[in-house]
Design an enzyme around this catalytic site. Structure first.
Site, PDB file in Angstrom:
ATOM      1  N   LYS A 264     -11.977  -2.302   6.704  1.00 33.06           N
ATOM      2  CA  LYS A 264     -11.139  -3.167   7.535  1.00 33.06           C
ATOM      3  C   LYS A 264     -11.645  -3.147   8.983  1.00 33.06           C
ATOM      4  O   LYS A 264     -11.922  -4.184   9.550  1.00 33.06           O
ATOM      5  CB  LYS A 264      -9.679  -2.714   7.507  1.00 33.06           C
ATOM      6  CG  LYS A 264      -8.787  -3.165   6.345  1.00 33.06           C
ATOM      7  CD  LYS A 264      -9.372  -3.134   4.994  1.00 33.06           C
ATOM      8  CE  LYS A 264      -8.482  -3.652   3.884  1.00 33.06           C
ATOM      9  NZ  LYS A 264      -7.681  -2.638   3.213  1.00 33.06           N
TER      10      LYS A 264
ATOM     11  N   ASP B  44      -1.838   6.398   6.460  1.00 34.91           N
ATOM     12  CA  ASP B  44      -2.836   5.428   6.001  1.00 34.91           C
ATOM     13  C   ASP B  44      -3.083   4.463   7.157  1.00 34.91           C
ATOM     14  O   ASP B  44      -2.251   3.613   7.465  1.00 34.91           O
ATOM     15  CB  ASP B  44      -2.291   4.685   4.771  1.00 34.91           C
ATOM     16  CG  ASP B  44      -3.274   3.628   4.239  1.00 34.91           C
ATOM     17  OD1 ASP B  44      -4.325   3.415   4.862  1.00 34.91           O
ATOM     18  OD2 ASP B  44      -2.953   3.017   3.190  1.00 34.91           O
TER      19      ASP B  44
ATOM     20  N   TRP C 151       0.833  -1.212   0.000  1.00 32.11           N
ATOM     21  CA  TRP C 151       0.000   0.000   0.000  1.00 32.11           C
ATOM     22  C   TRP C 151       0.859   1.250   0.000  1.00 32.11           C
ATOM     23  O   TRP C 151       0.525   2.235  -0.674  1.00 32.11           O
ATOM     24  CB  TRP C 151      -0.981  -0.020   1.169  1.00 32.11           C
ATOM     25  CG  TRP C 151      -1.915  -1.190   1.095  1.00 32.11           C
ATOM     26  CD1 TRP C 151      -2.002  -2.230   1.969  1.00 32.11           C
ATOM     27  CD2 TRP C 151      -2.890  -1.463   0.063  1.00 32.11           C
ATOM     28  NE1 TRP C 151      -2.959  -3.132   1.554  1.00 32.11           N
ATOM     29  CE2 TRP C 151      -3.522  -2.687   0.406  1.00 32.11           C
ATOM     30  CE3 TRP C 151      -3.291  -0.798  -1.099  1.00 32.11           C
ATOM     31  CZ2 TRP C 151      -4.521  -3.266  -0.389  1.00 32.11           C
ATOM     32  CZ3 TRP C 151      -4.290  -1.364  -1.886  1.00 32.11           C
ATOM     33  CH2 TRP C 151      -4.884  -2.582  -1.528  1.00 32.11           C
TER      34      TRP C 151
HETATM   35  C1  LIG Z   1      -7.068  -2.194   2.002  1.00 33.69           C
HETATM   36  C2  LIG Z   1      -6.072  -1.121   2.121  1.00 33.69           C
HETATM   37  C3  LIG Z   1      -5.990  -0.075   1.201  1.00 33.69           C
HETATM   38  C4  LIG Z   1      -6.886   0.012  -0.020  1.00 33.69           C
HETATM   39  O1  LIG Z   1      -8.162   0.359   0.377  1.00 33.69           O
HETATM   40  P1  LIG Z   1      -9.336   0.611  -0.687  1.00 33.69           P
HETATM   41  O2  LIG Z   1     -10.407   1.193   0.198  1.00 33.69           O
HETATM   42  O3  LIG Z   1      -9.684  -0.710  -1.274  1.00 33.69           O
HETATM   43  O4  LIG Z   1      -8.851   1.564  -1.698  1.00 33.69           O
HETATM   44  C5  LIG Z   1      -5.047   0.903   1.403  1.00 33.69           C
HETATM   45  N1  LIG Z   1      -4.214   0.864   2.449  1.00 33.69           N
HETATM   46  C6  LIG Z   1      -4.256  -0.125   3.358  1.00 33.69           C
HETATM   47  C7  LIG Z   1      -3.310  -0.121   4.513  1.00 33.69           C
HETATM   48  C8  LIG Z   1      -5.189  -1.146   3.223  1.00 33.69           C
HETATM   49  O5  LIG Z   1      -5.237  -2.142   4.124  1.00 33.69           O
END
Ligand SMILES: *Cc1c(COP(=O)(O)O)cnc(C)c1O
Length: 361
Positions: free
Chosen positions: A196, A172, A103
């Site tokens: 998540k 993030d 990511w």
């Molecule tokens: C799942 C995830 C993403 C991507 O998320 P989307 O909502 O599918 O764009 C980005 N960063 C992390 C750390 C993730 O676990």
């Protein structure tokens, strides 16, 4: 009909059962409106109460001061990879990025695609992203420093957030938001795809310190500007109403049933410790993340060979333990044990793992 299983999916992932039950019970008639939450106007008092309560609960849970704004956007965390450099890097100055996995790599790529100056100040790629770099030479003149607090795929997590001095951290937190208390002192912005740890897919929570809004240039597309969402309480256009409502209920559960993020953190540590201790003592299962960098949310592990891993995942499903397959890019196994995962799910998983080891080891 089948009963509910233990769900170890990485995302979309398990939600607290009381939240799902409340959604079910009020689905046809939300709060006396005679309509479903998916049918009421986003301009109504019913929805205003939902979004404002979600914002207030976020402030209380994370102990945010009034410099922070809570926003709800669409496009997932992936859209943030694009919006962050677009909004904050318009005057030629550069940003620091730490690369700790899939990511982070994507976040860096989205900045580079726009020809924005970014410096990758640390990376754990040399060891297949199995650890978190502990000395990071941040640049004091960076506009922001970006990192991924929890690496969902590789199963690593920052034990502590680094001190970046006056440089605002942009983080993030898709897979660990609201899993533990946060020291906000260096944080300029947090973002998290909800699916998540706090809700369903389709909504991304953004918590932004207001001084960062001063960096946003006027001439970027309306729907890609943080200002648009900050000025209109996330309702410039129709927001992802159902997702925001579910987040509100998850935050209510965190405050009123769990008792806040310190309690949540203690429970998450208990769960992760149970599972890592079992894996470390087994000699059959092997954790892939380095000690000191291990994620409390995504426990990644291997079995002696891929045939056994396949059999393990299939047999687990037969035992109502779902979602244990590792990400397709890395293989192996992964148990995602977010906030909604109960301690009993972990003990049931460990019992199964013991049994599988005895039959196959
Ligand atoms: C799942 C995830 C993403 C991507 O998320 P989307 O909502 O599918 O764009 C980005 N960063 C992390 C750390 C993730 O676990």
């Amino acid at each position: 009909m089948k009963d509910r299983i233990h769900n170890f999916n990485a995302g979309p992932a398990a939600l607290p059962l009381p939240v799902l039950e409340e959604i079910k019970d009020s689905f046809l008639n939300f709060n006396g409106s005679g309509m479903s939450i998916t049918e009421v106007s986003h301009r109504s008092k019913w929805f205003d109460d939902v979004i404002n309560d979600a914002i207030e609960r976020t402030h209380r849970l994370l102990n945010l001061n009034d410099q922070y704004k809570v926003l709800f956007l669409q496009g997932g965390a992936s859209m943030q990879f694009c919006m962050i450099p677009l909004n904050f890097l318009s005057d030629g100055r550069s940003a620091d990025y730490v690369n700790t996995g899939t990511w982070s790599t994507k976040a860096i790529k989205e900045a580079q695609l726009q020809n924005k100056p970014v410096k990758v100040v640390a990376s754990s790629e040399d060891k297949n992203f199995s650890y978190i770099p502990n000395v990071i030479p941040f640049n004091s003149d960076a506009v922001y420093a970006h990192l991924t607090s929890n690496n969902t795929i590789k199963g690593t997590q920052y034990a502590f957030l680094p001190d970046t001095g006056n440089v605002p951290l942009v983080i993030d937190m898709s897979s660990d938001i609201m899993s533990r208390p946060l020291d906000m002192s260096h944080i300029g912005m947090i973002y998290a795809g909800a699916q998540k740890n706090i809700g369903p897919a389709g909504v991304c929570m953004v918590i932004i310190r207001q001084d960062l809004l001063d960096l946003v240039p006027a001439h970027i597309p309306t729907m890609l500007s943080y200002k648009t969402f900050a000025d209109k309480n996330s309702m410039y256009n129709t927001p992802p109403c159902f997702g925001i409502y579910t987040i509100q209920l998850v935050l209510k559960w965190l405050e009123e049933t769990i008792g806040g993020l310190e309690k949540m953190d203690a429970r998450n540590r208990e769960k992760a410790t149970l599972l890592y201790d079992f894996i470390d003592n087994s000699g059959f299962y092997k954790a892939t993340a380095a000690i000191g960098s291990r994620s409390l949310m995504n426990v990644t592990f291997r079995l002696p060979d891929e045939t056994l891993e396949k059999a393990f995942i299939a047999k687990a499903v037969e035992n109502d333990l779902g979602g244990l397959k590792g990400h397709r890019s890395v293989g192996g196994c992964r148990a995602s044990i977010y906030n909604a995962t109960a301690v009993t799910a972990i003990t049931d998983l460990i019992s199964f793992m013991k049994e599988f080891e005895q039959q196959s080891g």
